[in-house]
Write a protein that holds these residues in place. Structure first.
Motif, PDB file in Angstrom:
ATOM      1  N   LEU A  80      16.025  -9.069  12.250  1.00 19.17           N
ATOM      2  CA  LEU A  80      16.287  -7.749  11.082  1.00 19.17           C
ATOM      3  C   LEU A  80      15.800  -8.426   9.759  1.00 19.17           C
ATOM      4  O   LEU A  80      15.255  -7.564   8.926  1.00 19.17           O
ATOM      5  N   TYR A  81      15.615  -9.690   9.676  1.00 25.31           N
ATOM      6  CA  TYR A  81      14.925 -10.273   8.641  1.00 25.31           C
ATOM      7  C   TYR A  81      13.363 -10.006   8.389  1.00 25.31           C
ATOM      8  O   TYR A  81      12.780  -9.848   7.471  1.00 25.31           O
ATOM      9  N   ILE A  82      12.766  -9.743   9.665  1.00 26.76           N
ATOM     10  CA  ILE A  82      11.199  -9.619   9.696  1.00 26.76           C
ATOM     11  C   ILE A  82      11.302  -8.304   9.744  1.00 26.76           C
ATOM     12  O   ILE A  82      11.075  -7.633  10.987  1.00 26.76           O
ATOM     13  N   ASN A  83      11.039  -7.271   9.014  1.00 20.82           N
ATOM     14  CA  ASN A  83      11.153  -5.996   8.954  1.00 20.82           C
ATOM     15  C   ASN A  83      10.108  -5.252   8.396  1.00 20.82           C
ATOM     16  O   ASN A  83       9.876  -3.778   8.470  1.00 20.82           O
ATOM     17  N   GLY A  84       9.034  -5.961   7.607  1.00 16.95           N
ATOM     18  CA  GLY A  84       7.915  -5.424   6.959  1.00 16.95           C
ATOM     19  C   GLY A  84       8.110  -4.232   5.841  1.00 16.95           C
ATOM     20  O   GLY A  84       7.298  -3.547   5.620  1.00 16.95           O
ATOM     21  N   LEU A  85       9.444  -4.348   5.351  1.00 17.07           N
ATOM     22  CA  LEU A  85       9.690  -3.492   4.243  1.00 17.07           C
ATOM     23  C   LEU A  85       9.323  -3.995   2.947  1.00 17.07           C
ATOM     24  O   LEU A  85       9.650  -5.062   2.558  1.00 17.07           O
ATOM     25  N   ASN A  86       8.458  -3.377   2.232  1.00 13.70           N
ATOM     26  CA  ASN A  86       8.109  -3.933   0.873  1.00 13.70           C
ATOM     27  C   ASN A  86       8.993  -3.824  -0.380  1.00 13.70           C
ATOM     28  O   ASN A  86       8.754  -4.263  -1.292  1.00 13.70           O
ATOM     29  N   SER A  87      10.009  -2.832   0.128  1.00  6.48           N
ATOM     30  CA  SER A  87      10.761  -2.282  -0.797  1.00  6.48           C
ATOM     31  C   SER A  87      12.289  -2.167  -0.258  1.00  6.48           C
ATOM     32  O   SER A  87      12.405  -1.999   0.751  1.00  6.48           O
ATOM     33  N   CYS A  88      13.611  -2.543  -0.942  1.00  5.25           N
ATOM     34  CA  CYS A  88      14.654  -2.420  -0.392  1.00  5.25           C
ATOM     35  C   CYS A  88      15.163  -1.008  -0.226  1.00  5.25           C
ATOM     36  O   CYS A  88      14.935   0.054  -1.059  1.00  5.25           O
ATOM     37  N   GLU A 226      -7.943   8.602 -10.568  1.00  3.83           N
ATOM     38  CA  GLU A 226      -8.560   7.557  -9.654  1.00  3.83           C
ATOM     39  C   GLU A 226      -7.289   6.286  -9.485  1.00  3.83           C
ATOM     40  O   GLU A 226      -7.476   5.446  -8.607  1.00  3.83           O
ATOM     41  N   VAL A 227      -6.190   5.984 -10.124  1.00  2.00           N
ATOM     42  CA  VAL A 227      -5.302   5.229 -10.217  1.00  2.00           C
ATOM     43  C   VAL A 227      -3.958   5.554  -9.926  1.00  2.00           C
ATOM     44  O   VAL A 227      -3.298   5.314  -8.849  1.00  2.00           O
ATOM     45  N   ILE A 228      -3.404   6.387 -10.840  1.00  2.00           N
ATOM     46  CA  ILE A 228      -2.126   6.759 -10.680  1.00  2.00           C
ATOM     47  C   ILE A 228      -1.886   7.827  -9.299  1.00  2.00           C
ATOM     48  O   ILE A 228      -0.897   7.527  -8.624  1.00  2.00           O
ATOM     49  N   ASP A 229      -2.953   8.923  -9.044  1.00  2.00           N
ATOM     50  CA  ASP A 229      -2.619   9.475  -8.045  1.00  2.00           C
ATOM     51  C   ASP A 229      -2.743   8.716  -6.662  1.00  2.00           C
ATOM     52  O   ASP A 229      -2.231   8.745  -5.744  1.00  2.00           O
ATOM     53  N   ASP A 230      -3.839   7.761  -6.917  1.00  2.00           N
ATOM     54  CA  ASP A 230      -4.093   6.848  -5.382  1.00  2.00           C
ATOM     55  C   ASP A 230      -3.060   5.913  -4.953  1.00  2.00           C
ATOM     56  O   ASP A 230      -2.704   5.843  -4.220  1.00  2.00           O
ATOM     57  N   GLN A 231      -2.269   5.632  -6.234  1.00  2.00           N
ATOM     58  CA  GLN A 231      -1.095   4.563  -6.002  1.00  2.00           C
ATOM     59  C   GLN A 231       0.042   5.341  -5.342  1.00  2.00           C
ATOM     60  O   GLN A 231       0.749   4.675  -4.508  1.00  2.00           O
ATOM     61  N   SER A 235       1.709   4.577  -1.634  1.00  2.00           N
ATOM     62  CA  SER A 235       2.889   4.177  -1.573  1.00  2.00           C
ATOM     63  C   SER A 235       3.400   5.205  -0.205  1.00  2.00           C
ATOM     64  O   SER A 235       4.163   4.759   0.630  1.00  2.00           O
ATOM     65  N   GLU A 236       3.095   6.378  -0.504  1.00  2.00           N
ATOM     66  CA  GLU A 236       3.616   7.385   0.627  1.00  2.00           C
ATOM     67  C   GLU A 236       2.907   7.147   1.953  1.00  2.00           C
ATOM     68  O   GLU A 236       3.537   7.261   2.928  1.00  2.00           O
ATOM     69  N   ARG A 237       1.852   6.685   2.132  1.00  2.00           N
ATOM     70  CA  ARG A 237       1.141   6.642   3.270  1.00  2.00           C
ATOM     71  C   ARG A 237       1.828   5.224   4.017  1.00  2.00           C
ATOM     72  O   ARG A 237       1.997   4.859   5.273  1.00  2.00           O
ATOM     73  N   LYS A 238       2.276   4.485   3.365  1.00  2.00           N
ATOM     74  CA  LYS A 238       3.041   3.237   3.584  1.00  2.00           C
ATOM     75  C   LYS A 238       4.473   3.460   3.907  1.00  2.00           C
ATOM     76  O   LYS A 238       5.176   2.460   4.414  1.00  2.00           O
ATOM     77  N   LYS A 239       4.615   4.625   3.745  1.00  2.00           N
ATOM     78  CA  LYS A 239       6.097   4.825   3.475  1.00  2.00           C
ATOM     79  C   LYS A 239       6.933   4.083   2.708  1.00  2.00           C
ATOM     80  O   LYS A 239       8.236   3.838   3.247  1.00  2.00           O
ATOM     81  N   ASP A 240       6.598   3.571   1.836  1.00  2.00           N
ATOM     82  CA  ASP A 240       7.122   2.932   0.779  1.00  2.00           C
ATOM     83  C   ASP A 240       8.046   3.715  -0.383  1.00  2.00           C
ATOM     84  O   ASP A 240       7.482   3.606  -1.414  1.00  2.00           O
ATOM     85  N   TYR A 241       8.716   4.797   0.177  1.00  2.00           N
ATOM     86  CA  TYR A 241       9.188   6.027  -0.776  1.00  2.00           C
ATOM     87  C   TYR A 241      10.275   5.498  -1.614  1.00  2.00           C
ATOM     88  O   TYR A 241      11.022   4.541  -1.422  1.00  2.00           O
ATOM     89  N   ASN A 242       9.927   5.843  -3.016  1.00  2.00           N
ATOM     90  CA  ASN A 242      11.378   5.746  -3.974  1.00  2.00           C
ATOM     91  C   ASN A 242      11.180   4.173  -4.413  1.00  2.00           C
ATOM     92  O   ASN A 242      12.174   3.565  -4.806  1.00  2.00           O
ATOM     93  N   TRP A 244      10.047   0.995  -6.826  1.00  2.00           N
ATOM     94  CA  TRP A 244      10.165   1.187  -8.192  1.00  2.00           C
ATOM     95  C   TRP A 244       8.814   1.183  -8.563  1.00  2.00           C
ATOM     96  O   TRP A 244       8.765   1.880  -9.510  1.00  2.00           O
ATOM     97  N   HIS A 245       7.884   0.623  -7.887  1.00  2.00           N
ATOM     98  CA  HIS A 245       6.332   0.773  -8.292  1.00  2.00           C
ATOM     99  C   HIS A 245       6.010   2.363  -8.086  1.00  2.00           C
ATOM    100  O   HIS A 245       5.271   3.038  -8.893  1.00  2.00           O
ATOM    101  N   HIS A 246       6.535   2.952  -6.904  1.00  2.00           N
ATOM    102  CA  HIS A 246       6.121   4.509  -6.397  1.00  2.00           C
ATOM    103  C   HIS A 246       6.833   5.280  -7.577  1.00  2.00           C
ATOM    104  O   HIS A 246       6.224   6.243  -8.145  1.00  2.00           O
ATOM    105  N   ALA A 247       8.164   4.847  -7.886  1.00  2.00           N
ATOM    106  CA  ALA A 247       8.910   5.679  -9.091  1.00  2.00           C
ATOM    107  C   ALA A 247       8.047   5.856 -10.413  1.00  2.00           C
ATOM    108  O   ALA A 247       7.953   6.528 -10.944  1.00  2.00           O
ATOM    109  N   LEU A 248       7.527   4.480 -10.893  1.00  2.00           N
ATOM    110  CA  LEU A 248       6.755   4.384 -12.133  1.00  2.00           C
ATOM    111  C   LEU A 248       5.650   5.129 -12.045  1.00  2.00           C
ATOM    112  O   LEU A 248       5.087   5.895 -12.981  1.00  2.00           O
ATOM    113  N   CYS A 249       4.837   5.338 -10.773  1.00  2.00           N
ATOM    114  CA  CYS A 249       3.600   5.899 -10.922  1.00  2.00           C
ATOM    115  C   CYS A 249       3.845   7.508 -10.962  1.00  2.00           C
ATOM    116  O   CYS A 249       3.249   8.126 -11.565  1.00  2.00           O
ATOM    117  N   LYS A 250       4.942   7.983 -10.133  1.00  2.00           N
ATOM    118  CA  LYS A 250       5.210   9.357 -10.330  1.00  2.00           C
ATOM    119  C   LYS A 250       5.857   9.656 -11.717  1.00  2.00           C
ATOM    120  O   LYS A 250       5.652  10.803 -12.201  1.00  2.00           O
TER     121      LYS A 250
END
Length: 285
Positions: A80-88, A226-231, A235-242, A244-250
């Motif tokens: 479970l420690y090796i989960n590939g999750l970039n965010s909590c 070029e940057v905000i929309d791309d970021q 994030s969403e393609r990586k399923k890294d939803y919500n 903190w980086h994704h939230a800031l860009c939104k």
């Protein structure tokens, strides 16, 4: 903050191996099976009545989780420690490098090695919640497996304020898809999970990274596309939803071009007017 897909572990089948290894648990094996079923039926609710156990049995449960012996069929916990999750999945912060007992061991030792109760999280929000989800708690945080209907609709974003020229942040979300009861649970979840200091520091770091990226672009409109929309897309393609980086860009995407100009104005076009690192190296004697 996001839902997770459950990797099926056959807990009731593995219980035989656990009991064979920790023999004091044999006398409560029937109660453990009932508790496992009740956990599913009540979706991990802290209203579940804990099993009555003695000190030896409590110690056995603690040893089972701490040691994760192969002989007891518990080596899967280490995976479970090796989960590939970039965010909590609980707070949206960086990584998910610890394992959290959704219903805490202190109240529910019988769920110490129950797969549905073991969830990856970051250390800071795990510590912040501590035993707030103990038996009898009136409200429980969102469960990444059982609360998908809420988490999959959750659109968290950072509100960027510009009061008196000072940039401020706080985490919010789109309330429109949720009932009042669901909003109450989301608000409670964010309150007991979010480490404010970690959130602000990580958001400032992301903002500085975006500021450096803005140096390539002459206008807020270019930077937005070029940057905000791309970021956001990445994030969403990586399923890294919500995260903190994704939230800031939104949150930045919600600002006007004039507001982006206030935040990044000194940076726009800076890289075009400055000598590149390669050119500087060539000029070095």
């Amino acid at each position: 903050m996001r839902s997770l897909s459950y990797k099926r572990v056959f807990d009731r089948s593995l219980l035989g191996s656990v009991i064979a290894h920790y023999k004091s648990l044999a006398s409560i094996s029937a109660q453990i099976k009932i508790a496992y079923r009740e956990y599913v039926l009540k979706k991990g609710s802290p209203s579940i009545i804990p099993i009555e156990i003695d000190t030896v049995q409590r110690a056995e449960f603690e040893n089972a989780y701490s040691n994760k012996p192969i002989g007891a069929g518990l080596s899967w916990i280490s995976e479970l420690y090796i989960n590939g999750l970039n965010s909590c999945p609980f707070c949206g912060g960086d990584g998910a490098r610890t394992i959290e007992h959704y219903l805490p061991q202190a109240s529910y030792p019988e769920f110490s090695v129950y797969s549905l109760n073991l969830l990856p999280s970051c250390g800071s929000c795990n510590s912040k919640r501590n035993s707030l989800n103990a038996h009898g708690a009136a409200t429980s945080p969102l469960h990444p497996y059982f609360d998908k209907h809420i988490l999959n609709k959750l659109n968290a974003y950072t509100v960027v304020s510009l009061d008196c020229g000072v940039i401020g942040f706080y985490l919010s979300y789109d309330h429109s898809p949720f009932t009042e009861e669901e909003q109450f649970r989301i608000d409670y979840h964010m309150e007991i999970s979010l480490d404010e200091t970690s959130y602000i520091n990580r958001t400032l770091d992301s903002l500085e990274t975006l500021r450096i990226s803005s140096e390539k672009y002459s206008t807020p409109m270019e930077f937005r596309t070029e940057v905000i929309d791309d970021q956001i897309y990445i994030s969403e393609r990586k399923k890294d939803y919500n995260s903190w980086h994704h939230a800031l860009c939104k949150g930045l995407a919600n600002l006007s071009d004039d507001e982006l100009q206030i935040i990044f104005g000194d940076s726009f076009g800076a890289r075009a007017s400055a000598p590149s690192l390669g050119r500087l190296r060539n000029l070095t004697p």
